[in-house]
Design a protein around this motif. Structure first.
Motif, PDB file in Angstrom:
ATOM      1  N   THR A  12       0.969  -1.245   0.060  1.00  9.70           N
ATOM      2  CA  THR A  12      -0.095  -0.104  -0.093  1.00  9.70           C
ATOM      3  C   THR A  12       0.819   1.393  -0.010  1.00  9.70           C
ATOM      4  O   THR A  12       1.851   1.183   0.744  1.00  9.70           O
ATOM      5  CB  THR A  12      -0.865  -0.128   0.971  1.00  9.70           C
ATOM      6  N   GLY A  13       0.511   2.151  -0.568  1.00 10.94           N
ATOM      7  CA  GLY A  13       1.350   3.402  -1.084  1.00 10.94           C
ATOM      8  C   GLY A  13       2.165   3.303  -2.137  1.00 10.94           C
ATOM      9  O   GLY A  13       3.058   4.091  -2.522  1.00 10.94           O
ATOM     10  N   THR A  14       2.158   2.034  -2.993  1.00  9.51           N
ATOM     11  CA  THR A  14       2.735   1.959  -4.339  1.00  9.51           C
ATOM     12  C   THR A  14       1.924   1.822  -5.378  1.00  9.51           C
ATOM     13  O   THR A  14       0.857   1.444  -5.028  1.00  9.51           O
ATOM     14  CB  THR A  14       3.771   0.777  -3.984  1.00  9.51           C
ATOM     15  N   VAL A  15       2.549   2.179  -6.384  1.00  4.77           N
ATOM     16  CA  VAL A  15       1.684   1.858  -7.922  1.00  4.77           C
ATOM     17  C   VAL A  15       2.405   0.676  -8.335  1.00  4.77           C
ATOM     18  O   VAL A  15       3.565   0.435  -7.861  1.00  4.77           O
ATOM     19  CB  VAL A  15       1.376   3.087  -8.509  1.00  4.77           C
ATOM     20  N   LEU A  16       2.165   0.047  -9.463  1.00  2.78           N
ATOM     21  CA  LEU A  16       2.692  -0.785 -10.060  1.00  2.78           C
ATOM     22  C   LEU A  16       3.969  -0.380 -10.721  1.00  2.78           C
ATOM     23  O   LEU A  16       5.048  -1.252 -10.644  1.00  2.78           O
ATOM     24  CB  LEU A  16       1.860  -1.195 -11.539  1.00  2.78           C
ATOM     25  N   ALA A  17       4.165   0.730 -11.326  1.00  3.43           N
ATOM     26  CA  ALA A  17       5.438   1.231 -11.690  1.00  3.43           C
ATOM     27  C   ALA A  17       6.585   1.251 -10.756  1.00  3.43           C
ATOM     28  O   ALA A  17       7.667   0.942 -10.959  1.00  3.43           O
ATOM     29  CB  ALA A  17       5.365   2.648 -12.334  1.00  3.43           C
ATOM     30  N   ASP A  27      11.791   6.795 -14.148  1.00  4.08           N
ATOM     31  CA  ASP A  27      10.954   7.879 -14.119  1.00  4.08           C
ATOM     32  C   ASP A  27      10.682   8.513 -15.398  1.00  4.08           C
ATOM     33  O   ASP A  27       9.752   8.471 -16.009  1.00  4.08           O
ATOM     34  CB  ASP A  27      11.092   8.870 -13.122  1.00  4.08           C
ATOM     35  N   VAL A  28      11.662   8.799 -16.126  1.00  5.12           N
ATOM     36  CA  VAL A  28      11.754   9.637 -17.462  1.00  5.12           C
ATOM     37  C   VAL A  28      11.178   8.591 -18.572  1.00  5.12           C
ATOM     38  O   VAL A  28      10.162   8.967 -19.096  1.00  5.12           O
ATOM     39  CB  VAL A  28      12.918  10.035 -17.766  1.00  5.12           C
ATOM     40  N   ALA A  29      11.665   7.502 -18.536  1.00  4.47           N
ATOM     41  CA  ALA A  29      11.124   6.279 -19.466  1.00  4.47           C
ATOM     42  C   ALA A  29       9.711   6.178 -19.270  1.00  4.47           C
ATOM     43  O   ALA A  29       9.088   6.024 -20.308  1.00  4.47           O
ATOM     44  CB  ALA A  29      11.942   5.143 -19.143  1.00  4.47           C
ATOM     45  N   ARG A  72       1.838  11.857 -10.017  1.00  6.25           N
ATOM     46  CA  ARG A  72       2.823  12.702 -10.552  1.00  6.25           C
ATOM     47  C   ARG A  72       3.354  12.234 -11.822  1.00  6.25           C
ATOM     48  O   ARG A  72       3.386  13.023 -12.889  1.00  6.25           O
ATOM     49  CB  ARG A  72       3.977  12.869  -9.286  1.00  6.25           C
ATOM     50  N   ARG A  73       3.870  10.968 -12.151  1.00 11.49           N
ATOM     51  CA  ARG A  73       4.453  10.483 -13.322  1.00 11.49           C
ATOM     52  C   ARG A  73       3.051  10.274 -14.256  1.00 11.49           C
ATOM     53  O   ARG A  73       3.437  10.746 -15.552  1.00 11.49           O
ATOM     54  CB  ARG A  73       5.125   9.012 -13.205  1.00 11.49           C
ATOM     55  N   GLY A  74       1.667  10.094 -13.943  1.00 16.14           N
ATOM     56  CA  GLY A  74       0.733   9.998 -14.762  1.00 16.14           C
ATOM     57  C   GLY A  74       0.355  11.534 -15.195  1.00 16.14           C
ATOM     58  O   GLY A  74       0.279  11.866 -16.349  1.00 16.14           O
ATOM     59  N   LEU A  75       0.412  12.494 -14.369  1.00 11.34           N
ATOM     60  CA  LEU A  75       0.166  13.906 -14.760  1.00 11.34           C
ATOM     61  C   LEU A  75       1.298  14.239 -15.721  1.00 11.34           C
ATOM     62  O   LEU A  75       1.021  14.929 -16.681  1.00 11.34           O
ATOM     63  CB  LEU A  75      -0.026  14.801 -13.591  1.00 11.34           C
ATOM     64  N   LEU A  76       2.546  14.084 -15.240  1.00 13.85           N
ATOM     65  CA  LEU A  76       3.725  14.305 -16.339  1.00 13.85           C
ATOM     66  C   LEU A  76       3.533  13.909 -17.531  1.00 13.85           C
ATOM     67  O   LEU A  76       3.794  14.221 -18.634  1.00 13.85           O
ATOM     68  CB  LEU A  76       4.885  14.193 -15.507  1.00 13.85           C
ATOM     69  N   SER A  77       3.251  12.630 -17.598  1.00 13.72           N
ATOM     70  CA  SER A  77       3.095  11.708 -19.070  1.00 13.72           C
ATOM     71  C   SER A  77       1.914  12.407 -19.826  1.00 13.72           C
ATOM     72  O   SER A  77       2.150  12.721 -20.945  1.00 13.72           O
ATOM     73  CB  SER A  77       2.388  10.157 -18.753  1.00 13.72           C
ATOM     74  N   LEU A  78       0.843  12.861 -19.398  1.00 15.39           N
ATOM     75  CA  LEU A  78      -0.449  13.414 -19.819  1.00 15.39           C
ATOM     76  C   LEU A  78      -0.144  15.119 -20.325  1.00 15.39           C
ATOM     77  O   LEU A  78      -0.475  15.325 -21.356  1.00 15.39           O
ATOM     78  CB  LEU A  78      -1.507  13.237 -19.164  1.00 15.39           C
TER      79      LEU A  78
END
Length: 194
Positions: A12-17, A27-29, A72-78
Motif C-alpha cells: 500500500t502506498g505503491t503503484v505498479l510502476a 521515471d523519465v522512461a 505525479r508521473r501520470g500527470l507528467l505523462s499526460l
C-alpha cells in the motif's frame, strides 16, 4: 492473513510502476512511455455520427497510465502528451495536433490521470470494485472538463454538448472501465506471486 494478502498490504502506498527498480532514468522512461502509449491509443479512433469527437483509446490509456504510474508521473505523462500535441506532434485523435474542439478532453485526462494515480497509491487498483469506482471517477473528471470545453469551443448549448460529447461515449467507456477493472487487479496478483 495469507501470503498474497500480506504482500499486498505491505505494498500500500505503491503503484505498479514502483515495482521497477527506482531511478531517474526509470521515471523519465515511464513518463515518455505513458505519453507515447496515450498517443498510440489515440490513433484508435472511430467517428461518431453527429459529434466532432471520435471514440478513441486515449481515455483508456490516460486512466491506465495514471493508475499504473501514480499521480505525479501520470500527470507528467499526460502533460507531455498535451504539450507535444500542441507543438505539432500528430498524436491526438486520428493523427491530429494543436487545439481543437476536443482539447478539453485532453485537459480532463491530465487531471483524471493524477486523481486515479493518487487513488491507486491508496490501493484503489488492488480489487475489482475499487478499480471500478476509480475508473468511473476518472471518466467523470474527463467529461466534467471536456464537455463544457466542447460547448464553448463549438458554440453548443449545454444539452447539445452533452448529446454530442457525452451520451454517445457512455457504453464504450463502460467497456474500457471493465477492461481496467480486470487488468490492474490481475497485474497486482501476478506481482504478489513473484
Amino acid at each position: 492473513m495469507s501470503t498474497a494478502t500480506a504482500a499486498a498490504s505491505t505494498r500500500t502506498g505503491t503503484v505498479l510502476a514502483d515495482l521497477l527498480p527506482a531511478s531517474r532514468v526509470r521515471d523519465v522512461a515511464l513518463v515518455v512511455g505513458g505519453a507515447a502509449l496515450t498517443g498510440l491509443a489515440a490513433q484508435i479512433a472511430v467517428p461518431v455520427p453527429g459529434s466532432p469527437v471520435p471514440v478513441t483509446g486515449q481515455t483508456f490509456a490516460a486512466l491506465l497510465v495514471g493508475t499504473a504510474l501514480g499521480a505525479r508521473r501520470g500527470l507528467l505523462s499526460l502533460a507531455l502528451y498535451a504539450l507535444a500535441g500542441l507543438a505539432g506532434v500528430p498524436w491526438f485523435a486520428s493523427g491530429t495536433s494543436g487545439v481543437s474542439v476536443s482539447f478539453g478532453y485532453i485537459l480532463g485526462m491530465m487531471l483524471a490521470s493524477a486523481v486515479v494515480g493518487s487513488l491507486a497509491r491508496r490501493g484503489a487498483d488492488r480489487n475489482v470494485l475499487r478499480m471500478a469506482g476509480t475508473m468511473l471517477l476518472g471518466e467523470a473528471i474527463i467529461y466534467a472538463i471536456g464537455v463544457p470545453y466542447l460547448a464553448y469551443a463549438a458554440d453548443l448549448s449545454a444539452s447539445a454538448a452533452i448529446a454530442a460529447g457525452l451520451t454517445p461515449f457512455l457504453i464504450g467507456d463502460a467497456v474500457k472501465a471493465a477492461l481496467a477493472m480486470g487488468a490492474l487487479p490481475a497485474a497486482w496478483k501476478l506481482a504478489d506471486k513473484s
